[in-house]
Motif scaffolding. Structure first.
Motif, PDB file in Angstrom:
ATOM      1  N   GLU A  43       5.219  -5.104   0.245  1.00 19.36           N
ATOM      2  CA  GLU A  43       4.126  -4.152   0.470  1.00 19.36           C
ATOM      3  C   GLU A  43       4.685  -2.828   0.967  1.00 19.36           C
ATOM      4  O   GLU A  43       5.774  -2.767   1.525  1.00 19.36           O
ATOM      5  CB  GLU A  43       3.148  -4.711   1.512  1.00 19.36           C
ATOM      6  N   VAL A  44       3.905  -1.773   0.782  1.00 23.29           N
ATOM      7  CA  VAL A  44       4.242  -0.456   1.303  1.00 23.29           C
ATOM      8  C   VAL A  44       3.287  -0.160   2.439  1.00 23.29           C
ATOM      9  O   VAL A  44       2.069  -0.304   2.294  1.00 23.29           O
ATOM     10  CB  VAL A  44       4.124   0.625   0.203  1.00 23.29           C
ATOM     11  N   LEU A  45       3.847   0.235   3.589  1.00 24.53           N
ATOM     12  CA  LEU A  45       3.015   0.568   4.735  1.00 24.53           C
ATOM     13  C   LEU A  45       3.703   1.611   5.594  1.00 24.53           C
ATOM     14  O   LEU A  45       4.885   1.887   5.421  1.00 24.53           O
ATOM     15  CB  LEU A  45       2.664  -0.665   5.556  1.00 24.53           C
ATOM     16  N   ASP A  46       2.934   2.176   6.487  1.00 24.13           N
ATOM     17  CA  ASP A  46       3.476   3.135   7.449  1.00 24.13           C
ATOM     18  C   ASP A  46       2.774   2.920   8.787  1.00 24.13           C
ATOM     19  O   ASP A  46       1.938   2.021   8.922  1.00 24.13           O
ATOM     20  CB  ASP A  46       3.323   4.578   6.953  1.00 24.13           C
ATOM     21  N   GLY A  47       3.114   3.728   9.763  1.00 24.30           N
ATOM     22  CA  GLY A  47       2.520   3.588  11.084  1.00 24.30           C
ATOM     23  C   GLY A  47       1.009   3.707  11.071  1.00 24.30           C
ATOM     24  O   GLY A  47       0.309   3.019  11.811  1.00 24.30           O
ATOM     25  N   ALA A  48       0.481   4.576  10.215  1.00 20.58           N
ATOM     26  CA  ALA A  48      -0.979   4.771  10.149  1.00 20.58           C
ATOM     27  C   ALA A  48      -1.684   3.495   9.704  1.00 20.58           C
ATOM     28  O   ALA A  48      -2.781   3.187  10.185  1.00 20.58           O
ATOM     29  CB  ALA A  48      -1.319   5.924   9.209  1.00 20.58           C
ATOM     30  N   THR A  49      -1.057   2.748   8.807  1.00 18.53           N
ATOM     31  CA  THR A  49      -1.638   1.478   8.351  1.00 18.53           C
ATOM     32  C   THR A  49      -1.837   0.538   9.535  1.00 18.53           C
ATOM     33  O   THR A  49      -2.891  -0.079   9.690  1.00 18.53           O
ATOM     34  CB  THR A  49      -0.720   0.818   7.301  1.00 18.53           C
ATOM     35  N   ILE A  50      -0.830   0.462  10.379  1.00 18.72           N
ATOM     36  CA  ILE A  50      -0.898  -0.413  11.550  1.00 18.72           C
ATOM     37  C   ILE A  50      -1.886   0.132  12.574  1.00 18.72           C
ATOM     38  O   ILE A  50      -2.717  -0.606  13.100  1.00 18.72           O
ATOM     39  CB  ILE A  50       0.496  -0.595  12.171  1.00 18.72           C
ATOM     40  N   VAL A 101      -2.237  -4.167   5.807  1.00 19.39           N
ATOM     41  CA  VAL A 101      -2.134  -3.622   4.448  1.00 19.39           C
ATOM     42  C   VAL A 101      -3.383  -3.977   3.647  1.00 19.39           C
ATOM     43  O   VAL A 101      -3.944  -3.137   2.939  1.00 19.39           O
ATOM     44  CB  VAL A 101      -0.859  -4.144   3.750  1.00 19.39           C
ATOM     45  N   GLU A 102      -3.842  -5.216   3.750  1.00 16.71           N
ATOM     46  CA  GLU A 102      -5.040  -5.647   3.021  1.00 16.71           C
ATOM     47  C   GLU A 102      -6.267  -4.858   3.457  1.00 16.71           C
ATOM     48  O   GLU A 102      -7.090  -4.479   2.634  1.00 16.71           O
ATOM     49  CB  GLU A 102      -5.266  -7.141   3.222  1.00 16.71           C
ATOM     50  N   LYS A 103      -6.385  -4.606   4.764  1.00 14.85           N
ATOM     51  CA  LYS A 103      -7.511  -3.826   5.265  1.00 14.85           C
ATOM     52  C   LYS A 103      -7.464  -2.410   4.710  1.00 14.85           C
ATOM     53  O   LYS A 103      -8.474  -1.871   4.264  1.00 14.85           O
ATOM     54  CB  LYS A 103      -7.519  -3.784   6.788  1.00 14.85           C
ATOM     55  N   GLU A 104      -6.280  -1.805   4.711  1.00 18.87           N
ATOM     56  CA  GLU A 104      -6.144  -0.452   4.172  1.00 18.87           C
ATOM     57  C   GLU A 104      -6.492  -0.418   2.691  1.00 18.87           C
ATOM     58  O   GLU A 104      -7.197   0.470   2.222  1.00 18.87           O
ATOM     59  CB  GLU A 104      -4.730   0.065   4.389  1.00 18.87           C
ATOM     60  N   TYR A 105      -6.010  -1.409   1.957  1.00 18.30           N
ATOM     61  CA  TYR A 105      -6.284  -1.486   0.526  1.00 18.30           C
ATOM     62  C   TYR A 105      -7.782  -1.634   0.263  1.00 18.30           C
ATOM     63  O   TYR A 105      -8.339  -0.942  -0.584  1.00 18.30           O
ATOM     64  CB  TYR A 105      -5.522  -2.654  -0.096  1.00 18.30           C
ATOM     65  N   SER A 106      -8.456  -2.512   1.013  1.00 20.20           N
ATOM     66  CA  SER A 106      -9.892  -2.705   0.798  1.00 20.20           C
ATOM     67  C   SER A 106     -10.685  -1.456   1.187  1.00 20.20           C
ATOM     68  O   SER A 106     -11.658  -1.104   0.527  1.00 20.20           O
ATOM     69  CB  SER A 106     -10.404  -3.936   1.544  1.00 20.20           C
ATOM     70  N   SER A 107     -10.260  -0.752   2.225  1.00 22.20           N
ATOM     71  CA  SER A 107     -10.926   0.495   2.627  1.00 22.20           C
ATOM     72  C   SER A 107     -10.783   1.559   1.544  1.00 22.20           C
ATOM     73  O   SER A 107     -11.726   2.287   1.242  1.00 22.20           O
ATOM     74  CB  SER A 107     -10.345   1.032   3.934  1.00 22.20           C
ATOM     75  N   THR A 108      -9.611   1.635   0.947  1.00 23.08           N
ATOM     76  CA  THR A 108      -9.363   2.599  -0.124  1.00 23.08           C
ATOM     77  C   THR A 108     -10.220   2.278  -1.334  1.00 23.08           C
ATOM     78  O   THR A 108     -10.798   3.180  -1.953  1.00 23.08           O
ATOM     79  CB  THR A 108      -7.866   2.596  -0.517  1.00 23.08           C
ATOM     80  N   LYS A 109     -10.327   0.993  -1.676  1.00 21.17           N
ATOM     81  CA  LYS A 109     -11.148   0.581  -2.816  1.00 21.17           C
ATOM     82  C   LYS A 109     -12.622   0.921  -2.589  1.00 21.17           C
ATOM     83  O   LYS A 109     -13.299   1.390  -3.496  1.00 21.17           O
ATOM     84  CB  LYS A 109     -10.996  -0.916  -3.090  1.00 21.17           C
ATOM     85  N   VAL A 110     -13.114   0.711  -1.376  1.00 23.70           N
ATOM     86  CA  VAL A 110     -14.518   1.029  -1.061  1.00 23.70           C
ATOM     87  C   VAL A 110     -14.751   2.531  -1.207  1.00 23.70           C
ATOM     88  O   VAL A 110     -15.739   2.956  -1.787  1.00 23.70           O
ATOM     89  CB  VAL A 110     -14.884   0.540   0.374  1.00 23.70           C
ATOM     90  N   LYS A 111     -13.820   3.337  -0.687  1.00 23.71           N
ATOM     91  CA  LYS A 111     -13.959   4.795  -0.807  1.00 23.71           C
ATOM     92  C   LYS A 111     -13.967   5.227  -2.260  1.00 23.71           C
ATOM     93  O   LYS A 111     -14.712   6.114  -2.644  1.00 23.71           O
ATOM     94  CB  LYS A 111     -12.827   5.489  -0.049  1.00 23.71           C
ATOM     95  N   GLN A 112     -13.134   4.603  -3.087  1.00 22.54           N
ATOM     96  CA  GLN A 112     -13.082   4.939  -4.506  1.00 22.54           C
ATOM     97  C   GLN A 112     -14.389   4.575  -5.193  1.00 22.54           C
ATOM     98  O   GLN A 112     -14.867   5.300  -6.059  1.00 22.54           O
ATOM     99  CB  GLN A 112     -11.921   4.241  -5.188  1.00 22.54           C
ATOM    100  N   LEU A 113     -14.991   3.455  -4.834  1.00 24.93           N
ATOM    101  CA  LEU A 113     -16.256   3.037  -5.423  1.00 24.93           C
ATOM    102  C   LEU A 113     -17.396   3.968  -5.030  1.00 24.93           C
ATOM    103  O   LEU A 113     -18.288   4.232  -5.829  1.00 24.93           O
ATOM    104  CB  LEU A 113     -16.584   1.605  -5.009  1.00 24.93           C
TER     105      LEU A 113
END
Length: 142
Positions: free
Chosen positions: A4-11, A128-140
């Motif tokens: 996975e790709v992550l950074d401090g903001a993800t955490i 990472v999963e939370k960030e991914y799901s948040s991004t998907k919701v914003k895209q929708l």
């Protein structure tokens, strides 16, 4: 495991999401509390620490660690979690120390993305999963 790709903001975002972080903490705590008494004993915490095999590998190669040194490290980690020094870790102590450790990790990582191999049930994977799901919701929504 997955890469996975992550950074401090993800955490940071995961830890600051009280609902998501608390749910993950409660789930992990319940899994570790094998006798279901609402407290983590040293033995219950030790099983989790040993399963990580952090001290038994070095760059992916098995090594023979010094048992006394490992015992000292595990003892020190348990003391970090046992804030009231009563010999057991309750849910709030577990949550507070896990949060402190994750925020320290986020601070150390900074905000440049890094690629990491993550265990499926790890807190970092959940972040990472939370960030991914948040991004998907914003895209929708857009």
């Amino acid at each position: 495991m997955s890469v996975e790709v992550l950074d401090g903001a993800t955490i940071f975002n995961f830890v600051e999401d009280e609902e998501a972080f608390s749910l993950s903490i409660r789930d992990r705590f319940a899994h570790l509390d094998t006798n279901h008494d609402g407290l983590l004993s040293y033995a219950e915490m030790l099983k989790e620490l040993q399963s990580l095999r952090v001290f038994e590998t070095h760059y992916g190669i098995d090594v023979k660690p010094d048992p006394e040194e490992i015992a000292h490290v595990y003892d020190s980690l348990f003391v970090q979690f046992d804030h009231d020094s009563n010999g057991a870790v309750d849910l709030e102590e577990f949550k507070a120390e896990t949060k402190r450790m994750m925020l320290a990790m986020a601070n150390g990582m900074g905000f440049l993305p890094v690629q990491m191999v993550l265990e499926e049930d790890s807190y970092l994977k959940k972040a990472v999963e939370k960030e991914y799901s948040s991004t998907k919701v914003k895209q929708l929504i857009n």
